[in-house]
Write a protein that holds these residues in place. Structure first.
Motif, PDB file in Angstrom:
ATOM      1  N   LEU A 140       8.509  20.689   4.403  1.00 27.08           N
ATOM      2  CA  LEU A 140       8.265  20.271   6.299  1.00 27.08           C
ATOM      3  C   LEU A 140       9.585  20.607   7.228  1.00 27.08           C
ATOM      4  CD1 LEU A 140       7.019  16.260   5.408  1.00 27.08           C
ATOM      5  CD2 LEU A 140       5.443  18.767   5.898  1.00 27.08           C
ATOM      6  N   ARG A 141       9.066  20.702   8.544  1.00 28.62           N
ATOM      7  CA  ARG A 141       9.658  21.181   9.479  1.00 28.62           C
ATOM      8  C   ARG A 141       9.931  19.953  10.033  1.00 28.62           C
ATOM      9  NH1 ARG A 141       7.787  26.099  12.010  1.00 28.62           N
ATOM     10  NH2 ARG A 141       9.217  25.847  13.931  1.00 28.62           N
ATOM     11  N   TYR A 142      10.936  19.581  10.761  1.00 22.36           N
ATOM     12  CA  TYR A 142      11.560  18.494  11.621  1.00 22.36           C
ATOM     13  C   TYR A 142      10.353  17.502  12.406  1.00 22.36           C
ATOM     14  CZ  TYR A 142      14.510  15.085  14.725  1.00 22.36           C
ATOM     15  OH  TYR A 142      14.915  14.562  15.562  1.00 22.36           O
ATOM     16  N   ASN A 143      10.408  18.748  13.454  1.00 22.68           N
ATOM     17  CA  ASN A 143       8.034  17.747  13.910  1.00 22.68           C
ATOM     18  C   ASN A 143       7.513  17.897  12.882  1.00 22.68           C
ATOM     19  OD1 ASN A 143       9.607  17.932  16.275  1.00 22.68           O
ATOM     20  ND2 ASN A 143       8.996  19.840  17.424  1.00 22.68           N
ATOM     21  N   GLU A 144       7.431  18.389  12.493  1.00 17.46           N
ATOM     22  CA  GLU A 144       6.025  17.879  11.513  1.00 17.46           C
ATOM     23  C   GLU A 144       6.663  16.271  10.221  1.00 17.46           C
ATOM     24  OE1 GLU A 144       4.490  22.551   9.497  1.00 17.46           O
ATOM     25  OE2 GLU A 144       6.435  21.226   8.980  1.00 17.46           O
ATOM     26  N   LEU A 145       7.862  16.750  10.058  1.00 17.49           N
ATOM     27  CA  LEU A 145       8.349  15.285   9.528  1.00 17.49           C
ATOM     28  C   LEU A 145       7.677  14.373  10.227  1.00 17.49           C
ATOM     29  CD1 LEU A 145      11.641  16.216   7.569  1.00 17.49           C
ATOM     30  CD2 LEU A 145       9.659  14.502   6.841  1.00 17.49           C
ATOM     31  N   LEU A 205      11.354  10.917   2.299  1.00 14.91           N
ATOM     32  CA  LEU A 205      11.606  11.805   1.493  1.00 14.91           C
ATOM     33  C   LEU A 205       9.961  11.884   0.703  1.00 14.91           C
ATOM     34  CD1 LEU A 205      14.245  10.406  -1.253  1.00 14.91           C
ATOM     35  CD2 LEU A 205      14.697  12.106   0.067  1.00 14.91           C
ATOM     36  N   TRP A 206       9.215  10.866   0.773  1.00 17.85           N
ATOM     37  CA  TRP A 206       8.029  10.590   0.293  1.00 17.85           C
ATOM     38  C   TRP A 206       7.501  12.311   0.960  1.00 17.85           C
ATOM     39  CZ3 TRP A 206       7.567   7.862  -3.775  1.00 17.85           C
ATOM     40  CH2 TRP A 206       6.232   7.356  -4.269  1.00 17.85           C
ATOM     41  N   ALA A 207       7.413  12.016   2.305  1.00 18.50           N
ATOM     42  CA  ALA A 207       6.331  12.957   3.389  1.00 18.50           C
ATOM     43  C   ALA A 207       6.783  13.799   3.044  1.00 18.50           C
ATOM     44  CB  ALA A 207       6.865  12.698   4.753  1.00 18.50           C
ATOM     45  N   ILE A 208       8.686  14.563   2.768  1.00 15.79           N
ATOM     46  CA  ILE A 208       9.107  15.896   2.349  1.00 15.79           C
ATOM     47  C   ILE A 208       8.454  16.174   0.825  1.00 15.79           C
ATOM     48  CG2 ILE A 208      10.042  17.360   1.341  1.00 15.79           C
ATOM     49  CD1 ILE A 208      12.623  16.194   3.355  1.00 15.79           C
ATOM     50  N   GLU A 260       5.400   8.267  10.195  1.00 15.03           N
ATOM     51  CA  GLU A 260       4.965   7.539  11.941  1.00 15.03           C
ATOM     52  C   GLU A 260       5.558   6.437  12.130  1.00 15.03           C
ATOM     53  OE1 GLU A 260       1.011   5.712  11.184  1.00 15.03           O
ATOM     54  OE2 GLU A 260       0.413   7.814  11.690  1.00 15.03           O
ATOM     55  N   GLY A 261       5.724   5.954  13.631  1.00 15.51           N
ATOM     56  CA  GLY A 261       6.704   5.968  14.236  1.00 15.51           C
ATOM     57  C   GLY A 261       8.173   6.219  14.446  1.00 15.51           C
ATOM     58  N   ILE A 262       8.532   7.151  13.291  1.00 12.86           N
ATOM     59  CA  ILE A 262      10.803   7.652  13.708  1.00 12.86           C
ATOM     60  C   ILE A 262       9.970   7.712  14.966  1.00 12.86           C
ATOM     61  CG2 ILE A 262       9.940   9.242  12.608  1.00 12.86           C
ATOM     62  CD1 ILE A 262      12.672   8.548  10.667  1.00 12.86           C
ATOM     63  N   THR A 263      11.718   7.679  15.622  1.00 20.72           N
ATOM     64  CA  THR A 263      12.343   8.052  16.719  1.00 20.72           C
ATOM     65  C   THR A 263      13.445   9.213  16.307  1.00 20.72           C
ATOM     66  OG1 THR A 263      13.907   6.823  16.384  1.00 20.72           O
ATOM     67  CG2 THR A 263      12.626   5.867  17.742  1.00 20.72           C
ATOM     68  N   ASN A 264      13.241  10.650  17.075  1.00 18.43           N
ATOM     69  CA  ASN A 264      14.867  11.573  17.102  1.00 18.43           C
ATOM     70  C   ASN A 264      15.303  11.220  15.963  1.00 18.43           C
ATOM     71  OD1 ASN A 264      13.529  13.875  17.537  1.00 18.43           O
ATOM     72  ND2 ASN A 264      13.164  13.100  19.956  1.00 18.43           N
ATOM     73  N   MET A 265      16.524  10.266  17.005  1.00 19.40           N
ATOM     74  CA  MET A 265      17.512   9.721  16.414  1.00 19.40           C
ATOM     75  C   MET A 265      17.689   9.117  15.039  1.00 19.40           C
ATOM     76  SD  MET A 265      20.179   8.319  17.964  1.00 19.40           S
ATOM     77  CE  MET A 265      21.969   7.557  17.144  1.00 19.40           C
TER      78      MET A 265
END
Lengths: 118, 118
Positions: free
Chosen positions: A41-46, A32-35, A51-56
Motif C-alpha cells: 500500500l502507498r502512504y495515502n492509501e494507508l 499491519l492488517w491493512a497492508i 480509518e481515523g488515523i492522522t498523518n502524525m
DNA sequence: CAGTATCCAAGTAGATACTG
DNA sequence: CAGTATCTACTTGGATACTG
C-alpha cells in the motif's frame, strides 16, 4: 515472561514483552492488517484505509514498524513522489499469530456470559 | 481486524481488538503469567511475584481479568482472610497463544539486525 | 504525494495513606 | 490479609498547520 532468580515475574528482556511492544500503541496493528490485505500500500492509501488515523500517527507508526523489521518502505524516485509499504516475512509471521489470537477472541466474544467485557 | 463496506480497517467490534484489550495495560499479562506458573496464587503472593506492582494496580487488574473471564477469584471465609486466584480454561488458552507469540518474539530478538528495536 | 512540527487533551499508572 | 481512596505524574494520542 521472564523470571528472576527468585522465580519472580520480570518485565525486562522478556520475549513476550518484546512481542507486545511490537504491536503496542493504537495504530500499529490496524496498519499491519491493512497492508496484509493488500500486499502493498502507498502512504495515502494507508491513510484512507486505516480509518481515523492522522498523518502524525501514521508516519510515526510506519517508522516504528519499519525499524522493528515488520514492514519495508520502498521509495520510488518519481514525481509526484511514491512510497510503498509491504510486510516482511517476520511481519507476516506476526500477523499469522495475531490471526490465531483473533480467532480466540471471536470465540470469547461468543461466550461473554462469564462476566461480560469491561 | 474488522473492515467496513468499503473494505477499510475498523477498530470497533473487531475480535483482535477485543483480544488485545484483554491483555491491555501494563500488568495483566505479568499477572496471568504468574498465576499460570503456580496454578493458583493468593493476593499477597501475587504482589510479591509480580515485581513492582502496587496494591492499586494489582487489585484493579485482577478485577478486570476476572470480569473478562480469564481468572477466577475464590474467597475463603477464614480469619485472616484468604483469597486465591487461578486461570479459567479461557485464560489458559490465551496464555498458550501468548506463548507462541513469545517464541516468535524470541526469534525476532535473535535477528535484530533488521533495524533494531525502538 | 508523503510526510513534519508544535502544542494540547486524555488516558494510564505511581505514591501514599487508609480499611473491613 | 486483602484490599480502597485520593491525588499527582507521566505517557500517548489528537488537532492543526506547514514543507520538500
Amino acid at each position: 515472561m521472564d523470571r528472576d532468580i527468585k522465580g519472580n515475574t520480570r518485565l525486562e528482556n522478556c520475549p513476550l514483552t518484546y512481542s507486545r511492544n511490537m504491536i503496542g500503541g493504537k495504530w500499529r496493528l490496524p496498519i499491519l492488517w491493512a497492508i496484509r490485505q493488500n500486499e502493498t500500500l502507498r502512504y495515502n492509501e494507508l491513510k484512507r484505509t486505516v480509518e481515523g488515523i492522522t498523518n502524525m500517527m501514521l508516519s510515526q507508526s510506519l517508522k516504528e514498524l519499519e525499524s522493528n523489521g515488520l514492514i519495508v518502505r520502498k521509495q520510488y524516485l518519481e514525481m509526484p513522489p511514491r512510497v510503498e509499504y509491504s510486510l516482511t516475512v517476520e511481519g507476516e509471521e506476526l500477523v499469522d499469530h495475531l490471526r490465531a489470537l483473533a480467532r480466540w477472541g471471536k470465540r470469547m466474544q461468543g461466550l461473554q456470559g462469564h462476566g461480560g467485557v469491561e
